[in-house]
Design a protein around this motif. Structure first.
Motif, PDB file in Angstrom:
ATOM      1  N   GLN B 323       0.840  -1.206   0.000  1.00  0.00           N
ATOM      2  CA  GLN B 323       0.000   0.000   0.000  1.00  0.00           C
ATOM      3  C   GLN B 323       0.874   1.254   0.000  1.00  0.00           C
ATOM      4  O   GLN B 323       0.583   2.238  -0.661  1.00  0.00           O
ATOM      5  CB  GLN B 323      -0.929  -0.011   1.214  1.00  0.00           C
ATOM      6  N   LYS B 324       1.964   1.156   0.769  1.00  0.00           N
ATOM      7  CA  LYS B 324       2.872   2.297   0.870  1.00  0.00           C
ATOM      8  C   LYS B 324       3.485   2.616  -0.497  1.00  0.00           C
ATOM      9  O   LYS B 324       3.553   3.771  -0.902  1.00  0.00           O
ATOM     10  CB  LYS B 324       3.971   1.965   1.878  1.00  0.00           C
ATOM     11  N   LYS B 325       3.906   1.562  -1.206  1.00  0.00           N
ATOM     12  CA  LYS B 325       4.513   1.753  -2.529  1.00  0.00           C
ATOM     13  C   LYS B 325       3.551   2.477  -3.470  1.00  0.00           C
ATOM     14  O   LYS B 325       3.921   3.412  -4.160  1.00  0.00           O
ATOM     15  CB  LYS B 325       4.895   0.400  -3.146  1.00  0.00           C
ATOM     16  N   VAL B 345       4.939   1.565 -10.233  1.00  0.00           N
ATOM     17  CA  VAL B 345       5.022   0.685  -9.071  1.00  0.00           C
ATOM     18  C   VAL B 345       5.520  -0.700  -9.496  1.00  0.00           C
ATOM     19  O   VAL B 345       4.907  -1.340 -10.356  1.00  0.00           O
ATOM     20  CB  VAL B 345       3.645   0.548  -8.379  1.00  0.00           C
ATOM     21  N   PRO B 346       6.611  -1.184  -8.900  1.00  0.00           N
ATOM     22  CA  PRO B 346       7.179  -2.477  -9.312  1.00  0.00           C
ATOM     23  C   PRO B 346       6.431  -3.652  -8.695  1.00  0.00           C
ATOM     24  O   PRO B 346       7.011  -4.452  -7.969  1.00  0.00           O
ATOM     25  CB  PRO B 346       8.622  -2.388  -8.799  1.00  0.00           C
ATOM     26  N   LEU B 347       5.156  -3.740  -8.977  1.00  0.00           N
ATOM     27  CA  LEU B 347       4.333  -4.849  -8.475  1.00  0.00           C
ATOM     28  C   LEU B 347       3.463  -5.333  -9.631  1.00  0.00           C
ATOM     29  O   LEU B 347       3.221  -4.576 -10.578  1.00  0.00           O
ATOM     30  CB  LEU B 347       3.432  -4.367  -7.332  1.00  0.00           C
ATOM     31  N   PRO B 348       2.975  -6.586  -9.553  1.00  0.00           N
ATOM     32  CA  PRO B 348       2.094  -7.076 -10.622  1.00  0.00           C
ATOM     33  C   PRO B 348       0.873  -6.168 -10.776  1.00  0.00           C
ATOM     34  O   PRO B 348       0.358  -5.635  -9.782  1.00  0.00           O
ATOM     35  CB  PRO B 348       1.671  -8.467 -10.136  1.00  0.00           C
ATOM     36  N   GLN B 349       0.416  -6.049 -12.011  1.00  0.00           N
ATOM     37  CA  GLN B 349      -0.708  -5.150 -12.313  1.00  0.00           C
ATOM     38  C   GLN B 349      -1.940  -5.416 -11.440  1.00  0.00           C
ATOM     39  O   GLN B 349      -2.518  -4.495 -10.865  1.00  0.00           O
ATOM     40  CB  GLN B 349      -1.058  -5.301 -13.797  1.00  0.00           C
ATOM     41  N   GLN B 351      -2.158  -6.722  -8.584  1.00  0.00           N
ATOM     42  CA  GLN B 351      -1.950  -6.329  -7.190  1.00  0.00           C
ATOM     43  C   GLN B 351      -2.056  -4.805  -7.025  1.00  0.00           C
ATOM     44  O   GLN B 351      -2.658  -4.319  -6.070  1.00  0.00           O
ATOM     45  CB  GLN B 351      -0.576  -6.821  -6.724  1.00  0.00           C
ATOM     46  N   VAL B 352      -1.494  -4.076  -7.979  1.00  0.00           N
ATOM     47  CA  VAL B 352      -1.583  -2.616  -7.903  1.00  0.00           C
ATOM     48  C   VAL B 352      -3.041  -2.172  -7.944  1.00  0.00           C
ATOM     49  O   VAL B 352      -3.478  -1.312  -7.162  1.00  0.00           O
ATOM     50  CB  VAL B 352      -0.786  -1.954  -9.054  1.00  0.00           C
ATOM     51  N   LEU B 353      -3.821  -2.808  -8.808  1.00  0.00           N
ATOM     52  CA  LEU B 353      -5.239  -2.437  -8.916  1.00  0.00           C
ATOM     53  C   LEU B 353      -5.965  -2.740  -7.606  1.00  0.00           C
ATOM     54  O   LEU B 353      -6.781  -1.954  -7.134  1.00  0.00           O
ATOM     55  CB  LEU B 353      -5.891  -3.170 -10.095  1.00  0.00           C
ATOM     56  N   GLN B 354      -5.650  -3.890  -7.013  1.00  0.00           N
ATOM     57  CA  GLN B 354      -6.249  -4.274  -5.736  1.00  0.00           C
ATOM     58  C   GLN B 354      -5.866  -3.255  -4.646  1.00  0.00           C
ATOM     59  O   GLN B 354      -6.703  -2.795  -3.875  1.00  0.00           O
ATOM     60  CB  GLN B 354      -5.757  -5.684  -5.346  1.00  0.00           C
ATOM     61  N   VAL B 355      -4.588  -2.876  -4.625  1.00  0.00           N
ATOM     62  CA  VAL B 355      -4.116  -1.934  -3.604  1.00  0.00           C
ATOM     63  C   VAL B 355      -4.751  -0.557  -3.815  1.00  0.00           C
ATOM     64  O   VAL B 355      -5.114   0.121  -2.848  1.00  0.00           O
ATOM     65  CB  VAL B 355      -2.576  -1.860  -3.614  1.00  0.00           C
ATOM     66  N   LEU B 356      -4.935  -0.159  -5.059  1.00  0.00           N
ATOM     67  CA  LEU B 356      -5.615   1.120  -5.323  1.00  0.00           C
ATOM     68  C   LEU B 356      -7.017   1.099  -4.725  1.00  0.00           C
ATOM     69  O   LEU B 356      -7.464   2.063  -4.113  1.00  0.00           O
ATOM     70  CB  LEU B 356      -5.680   1.388  -6.833  1.00  0.00           C
ATOM     71  N   LEU B 357      -7.684  -0.041  -4.890  1.00  0.00           N
ATOM     72  CA  LEU B 357      -9.029  -0.174  -4.323  1.00  0.00           C
ATOM     73  C   LEU B 357      -8.967  -0.086  -2.793  1.00  0.00           C
ATOM     74  O   LEU B 357      -9.758   0.618  -2.166  1.00  0.00           O
ATOM     75  CB  LEU B 357      -9.646  -1.511  -4.764  1.00  0.00           C
TER      76      LEU B 357
END
Lengths: 377, 377
Positions: B323-325, B345-349, B351-357
């Motif tokens: 989340q911090k990233k 963000v160096p994370l799988p797409q 996961q980034v979408l999930q974290v944005l949510l």
């Protein structure tokens, strides 16, 4: 058997085409049948990938469609394709409407004024009670309650609508050859007696997790709005609410204690602009006048087109004589200054002011800036 | 004893003048003393009724004022008049600010950043708990909690602020020679140790019902906003909320189950546009940046004036590394398109979408139309 349905079903089985691609193709050729009849050159003119054009040209999907149509008949399912008059009008407007719906029950219900009632699969007793009551109240006003047949709030919503002898639609996240969850088999049968159980997934599709967000866009897509009753932080109901927003549908939410995990979702939605709902009127009053008129008791409304008056009459039944006097002094089309109201109502000033507050609290009237009052509906 | 206070007190005792009349008079002459020194002709030039001018000319109220000042000293009360530097700045802005406040405790507290926390005198256990917790959380961020010392929510709010070793102000609906309700005598003493107990009513004034709405305008008038925690249908807290709106102050409300009578009021307020609150941040984020900067942990904030960054830092403590990233990839001053975020963000797409949510659900970021994301504070 509807012959056209075969071509629609066919396209839904073409690998790599997808719902949006299919609609693009149909937009180009006018119908699925025309697409299947086109030459390869014509197909490539549609702008779709060469491999997909090749598939359509070689009639990919048509064999599966034939089998599927037979199976659907055996499974007691009707097919409602995008081109048919029975296809739900609101669902037609979303960005990616399903090509074909499998439906058991009364497909006319799909074209009623629908409201989605969704929420947690692990609700509190409060959530269950409220979902049932609101679904019942709304179904009594002839709204069709759509939901997902899940445990918890969804089931309560379906039950509430059935209690009111109203119609309800269950949208499944699996093929129509089964019911998920299995414990809701009886409920699904009851739903299909007056409303419908539907799915866009081919027969034999299991209830895998990725199906549910896809299914959710249909729940909201069928509906004028989505009411969320309890949802925890990362709940599918919040996804449904977001889909509803993207589809330009109203989002409604029932608030709850901030100390209850299940109320996190609805409270969060309200913070983001969803309308707080604590009674059925909160929902109905957001609908366009032409919809409200069809929902509220007919008679006067349908005679002279004064739906607003009919709504007023409905609310007025619950008023005290004083409240009625003040309410009747107010107008729907023009805000009146407080002094005008005081002059018009033969009651002591303090009482009129008190009653104005009561009517405002009951959401029957609204105070506008500068001490002006107007009827709310 | 402040000599000027006598003239202010005097005017508050002139029959038929009223608070608004007094302010008009002072506006005309520059000060209460100048009004008392004026000739009858000069007084009549102020536009006030002849009888009132006659009263002021004959020094009406000045004898009472003298007695009142002695009594106030005996009752351990300071007088804070409208002309004094200690008069609370926000209260000065309302339409009818009291001429004089009687205060026991630290009058500096009146000029702190205040938030009113009010509600039902017959709350549920939920309401008591929530009022106490939110008042404590807000007082910990150095907000001064104002309330009415009543049973129920008011008392819980005062207690919560004291628990946080914060400041709280009790505004009484009676004279400062007593405490209402009597059972809150000890609480009032504790409040006066760090904050203040105040009233605009002369000593000897009883806690009659008509005083409470008058008192309520001071609770909201002192405050940046009013938080309503439980209130039944025709509650005084709803009047306080309305006064707050008329005074251009924010209205906040804690939602509750729609089946609980005490939550009717807050839920109703939310329907009418009050902000739903389920944590202290919901309140603080509505305040102007200059106020937020003074409330949030100092250090970085005061050094470089980046209050926004300080707020971010505070929230970030509770984030997962992922989340911090994502949070750090976003900006406060510009919304970024989702693809930009994905690239940064160096994370799988997925996961980034999930974290944005997740970040959106936590109210840390906001999604703007067109899949653009921005930090919320």
């Amino acid at each position: 058997m509807d012959n056209d349905a075969g071509y629609w079903l066919g396209l839904s089985h073409v690998e790599g085409l997808g719902v949006r691609g299919a609609h693009k193709l149909i937009g180009h050729f006018g119908s699925p049948k025309a697409a299947y009849m086109a030459s390869l050159t014509e197909l490539e003119g549609s702008g779709l990938p060469a491999a997909v054009c090749q598939s359509v040209f070689t009639q990919a999907g048509m064999k599966e469609a034939e089998k599927e149509m037979e199976a659907a008949t055996k499974a007691d399912c009707q097919l409602v394709h995008f081109g048919s008059a029975e296809y739900p009008p609101l669902l037609r407007q979303i960005a990616d409407p399903p090509l074909v719906l499998y439906a058991r029950g009364d497909v006319q219900a799909l074209s009623g004024h629908c409201l989605a009632v969704v929420g947690s699969r692990r609700p509190s007793a409060y959530g269950l009670q409220v979902a049932r009551r609101l679904a019942r109240d709304l179904a009594e006003r002839s709204l069709v309650i759509t939901s997902g047949l899940a445990r918890g709030i969804d089931s309560s919503a379906h039950h509430g609508a059935l209690e009111a002898k109203g119609k309800t639609i269950a949208v499944q996240g699996r093929g129509m050859d089964g019911i998920y969850p299995a414990e809701n088999k009886k409920l699904a049968e009851k739903i299909a007696e007056s409303g419908a159980v539907i799915s866009e997934f081919p027969l034999g599709t299991g209830p895998t997790p990725e199906n549910f967000p896809i299914r959710n866009r249909i729940i909201s897509g069928l509906s004028l709005g989505v009411l969320v009753v309890e949802a925890s932080e990362y709940s599918g109901s919040l996804i449904t609410a977001r889909l509803a927003t993207e589809q330009n549908r109203e989002v409604f939410a029932v608030p709850g204690n901030i100390t209850t995990a299940q109320s996190f979702g609805p409270n969060h939605l309200i913070k983001q602009g969803a309308k707080l709902v604590d009674q059925w009127m909160d929902i109905v009053e957001e609908f366009p006048p032409e919809v409200r008129m069809q929902l509220l008791p007919s008679g006067k409304a349908s005679d002279d087109g004064q739906g607003v008056e009919a709504a007023g009459a409905l609310f007025e039944q619950s008023l005290t004589p004083e409240q009625k006097k003040v309410f009747e002094a107010l107008r729907v089309d023009e805000a009146l200054f407080v002094d005008t109201v005081l002059a018009a109502v033969p009651l002591p000033q303090a009482q009129v002011l008190q009653v104005l507050l009561e009517l405002e609290m009951s959401d029957l009237i609204r105070q506008l800036p500068g001490k002006n009052f107007i009827r709310k509906l």
